[in-house]
Write an enzyme that holds these catalytic residues in place. Structure first.
Site, PDB file in Angstrom:
ATOM      1  N   ASP A   2      -1.211  -5.980  -0.307  1.00  0.00           N
ATOM      2  CA  ASP A   2      -1.598  -5.402   0.984  1.00  0.00           C
ATOM      3  C   ASP A   2      -3.104  -5.213   1.084  1.00  0.00           C
ATOM      4  OD1 ASP A   2       0.336  -4.923   2.946  1.00  0.00           O
ATOM      5  OD2 ASP A   2       1.160  -3.209   1.867  1.00  0.00           O
ATOM      6  N   ASP A  34       0.840  -1.210   0.000  1.00  0.00           N
ATOM      7  CA  ASP A  34       0.000   0.000   0.000  1.00  0.00           C
ATOM      8  C   ASP A  34       0.875   1.262   0.000  1.00  0.00           C
ATOM      9  OD1 ASP A  34       0.936  -0.267   2.556  1.00  0.00           O
ATOM     10  OD2 ASP A  34      -1.019  -0.088   3.539  1.00  0.00           O
ATOM     11  N   SER A  35       2.213   1.084   0.088  1.00  0.00           N
ATOM     12  CA  SER A  35       3.140   2.210  -0.090  1.00  0.00           C
ATOM     13  C   SER A  35       2.950   2.834  -1.468  1.00  0.00           C
ATOM     14  CB  SER A  35       4.592   1.750   0.098  1.00  0.00           C
ATOM     15  OG  SER A  35       4.869   0.629  -0.705  1.00  0.00           O
ATOM     16  N   GLU A  53       9.010  -4.568  10.487  1.00  0.00           N
ATOM     17  CA  GLU A  53       9.481  -3.272   9.973  1.00  0.00           C
ATOM     18  C   GLU A  53      10.016  -2.397  11.108  1.00  0.00           C
ATOM     19  OE1 GLU A  53       6.824  -1.349   7.236  1.00  0.00           O
ATOM     20  OE2 GLU A  53       7.978   0.518   7.241  1.00  0.00           O
TER      21      GLU A  53
END
Ligand code: KIV
Length: 263
Positions: A82, A43-44, A180
């Site tokens: 995502d 979704d980045s 992350e």
């Protein structure tokens, strides 16, 4: 091609797993010809492709469109998509509809951030035959409650909470977990504690695999330089210089030549 069983086997055989993001058809075609193990339609893309300031702006429609473009370009790769912001928080039926859309767009698996309210949903999705990757540590969809892009689980208490979350995700049936921005030691301990592989980004060298955003590793934006990022190219300069060169040739009437024109 990778599959869920191959992820576990890689961990057992201590062979690292590589993953990069990909959002579009032409780069998917390039990645399809590489040895990269798997592709994340993250979704980045809301930030990298659409210019928003956070992944909160990724919608299901956006994700579907990008997954389909990537799937057409990289038919030989295991593609993880995502689940976008809040798509897991509005009840079972809308969440399963979102999973269906992403899988029918061409994903091989989906990724879900966090664990608190997700465990039952993850069990349900896994039972429905859809592989689920977890995502712990810095979870960008919660950026507003985390207070920014900060290293997570630095204190003992929060590290313990992260260990518990990781175990819960494994029990719920996740085939792998992204970690992350956590300290190396936390990345190492979670990795040792789980029988499913961890894929790190800013989580040190001891996770079972590594993921980077493709545009970051290509150096598309020289201003973005978190500590964990290694740039493998300086594409920002390559693109700017190629386009400037084209501009100069047009202005100088050097392009097109007769050979580049129809007689
Ligand atoms: O959306 C994304 O690109 C991600 C990676 C940073 C793991 O979730």
């Amino acid at each position: 091609m990778m599959n869920v069983q191959a992820f576990t086997k890689r961990k057992q055989q201590q062979q690292k797993i590589s993953m990069v993001t990909c959002y579009d058809h032409w780069s998917a075609k390039i990645l399809n010809e590489t040895q990269i193990d798997c592709i994340l339609v993250g979704d980045s893309l809301a930030v990298v492709m659409h210019g928003f300031d956070s992944t909160v702006h990724a919608t299901l429609a956006m994700m579907e469109l990008h997954v389909a473009a990537v799937a057409r370009g990289a038919p030989e790769k295991f593609i993880i998509a995502d689940m976008p912001f809040l798509s897991c928080s509005k009840g079972l039926e809308p969440a399963m509809d979102a999973v269906q859309s992403l899988m029918q767009a061409g994903a091989s698996a989906i990724k879900i951030e966090g664990d608190k309210h997700q465990v039952d949903l993850i069990e349900h999705i896994v039972e429905a035959g859809v592989p689920v990757m977890g995502h712990l540590g810095l979870t960008p969809q919660s950026i507003h409650s985390l207070g920014g892009h900060r290293v997570q689980a630095k204190a003992e208490k929060s590290a313990m909470r992260l260990f518990e979350s990781a175990s819960r995700l494994e029990q719920a049936g996740c085939f792998s977990i992204v970690l992350e921005c956590v300290p190396n030691k936390v990345g190492d301990c979670v990795t040792k504690r789980l029988s499913i592989p961890t894929i790190g980004i800013g989580a040190g060298p001891l996770t079972d695999g590594q993921v980077l955003v493709l545009h970051d590793l290509l150096g598309v934006d020289q201003e973005f330089s978190p500590r964990f990022l290694r740039r493998y190219a300086n594409t920002e300069n390559v693109i700017a210089s190629a386009v400037s060169h084209f501009h100069e040739d047009v202005v100088a009437q050097d392009y097109p030549s007769l050979e580049e024109s129809y007689g």
